[in-house]
Scaffold this motif. Sequence first.
Motif, PDB file in Angstrom:
ATOM      1  N   SER A  96      -4.451  26.082   5.860  1.00  9.20           N
ATOM      2  CA  SER A  96      -5.402  26.495   6.901  1.00  9.20           C
ATOM      3  C   SER A  96      -6.839  26.507   6.379  1.00  9.20           C
ATOM      4  O   SER A  96      -7.783  26.179   7.099  1.00  9.20           O
ATOM      5  N   ILE A  99      -8.301  23.063   6.610  1.00  5.76           N
ATOM      6  CA  ILE A  99      -8.697  22.699   7.976  1.00  5.76           C
ATOM      7  C   ILE A  99      -9.970  23.425   8.387  1.00  5.76           C
ATOM      8  O   ILE A  99     -10.869  22.839   8.992  1.00  5.76           O
ATOM      9  N   ARG A 100     -10.056  24.710   8.060  1.00 10.60           N
ATOM     10  CA  ARG A 100     -11.189  25.517   8.530  1.00 10.60           C
ATOM     11  C   ARG A 100     -12.446  25.335   7.701  1.00 10.60           C
ATOM     12  O   ARG A 100     -13.559  25.488   8.223  1.00 10.60           O
ATOM     13  N   ARG A 289      -4.712  19.139  12.060  1.00 10.41           N
ATOM     14  CA  ARG A 289      -4.411  20.268  12.950  1.00 10.41           C
ATOM     15  C   ARG A 289      -3.088  20.094  13.693  1.00 10.41           C
ATOM     16  O   ARG A 289      -2.627  21.019  14.367  1.00 10.41           O
TER      17      ARG A 289
END
Length: 317
Positions: A96, A99-100, A289
């Motif tokens: 995560s 991705i962020r 995602r």
Amino acid sequence: MAYILLIVGFTLLIKGAGYFVDGSSNIARLLQVPPILIGLTIVAFGTSSPEATVSIIAALEGTADVAVGNVVGSNIFNITLVVGVAAILYPLKVESETIRKEIPFTLLASVAMFILMSDIVLQGFSSNMISRGDGFIFMLFLSIFMYYVIEIGLKSRKNATNEPVPENISWGKNILITILGLAAIIFGGDLVVDNGTKIAYSLGMSETLVGLTIIAIGTSLPELVTSITAALKKESEIALGNIVGSNIFNILFVLGTSSIISPLAVNDKVLIDVVFMIVLTVVLLIFSRTGFKIGKREGLVLVAVYIIYLVYIILRN
């Protein structure tokens, strides 16, 4: 002789990548930090060494097209073919945080690169240039990224469960394996680029086309071999972290250092390739995602995109 040296180069790349992935993943376990951080730093910086060497030498010799084209071409190759082939072999797990923060940071660096080299449109200059001032801006971005990585690493160690490390994993052995693997990767990559270029010239390819294809692909072979090896060893975090980190280092460190040494004139055609690189980074973010992994289907799409791009630049030049 060039063909023999080319084969030797590929052999060194493949064997070196195996040692490098093993050593770096064990160092991550000894440091008790996530493998993704090793991929983003040690592995990414190591596999970006050929790009840095080629671009810095090109800057010193005044061949800016090679320096800039090498970075842009390598990043496109990394996002499409390297991620694509690795994902086809073994689905790449995406954290995560990647991705962020990490892929968006790659996107930010790519957009900053486009803005800083668009002098004709944005500033009304007669030509596009990456100046020494732009180079220092790249290095400032790099320092922010490194601060983030170190902070995450320290936080991960603090929250670590302190799992026992197997007795057969030692610092000295794995540092040596990692250094030897990296040396083989760099030397092998250099042999592949030098001899691949000689073969290409002998076949009548233009200097521009050699820069966009042979040099860019050749200097990205360490990323390709390392990520494929990591995928086969099911170290998917190192495989993806290597690409994301390598693209960040290519833009911020390689272009930053090269332009500080000597301001780089930018060919107008390269701006189209930079826009394509930005679009591909957005695509990578979208793919990441979908279930927090990049699977075989996405991998096939990325490989197909690179083949189309390769045909396009060959026809364009």
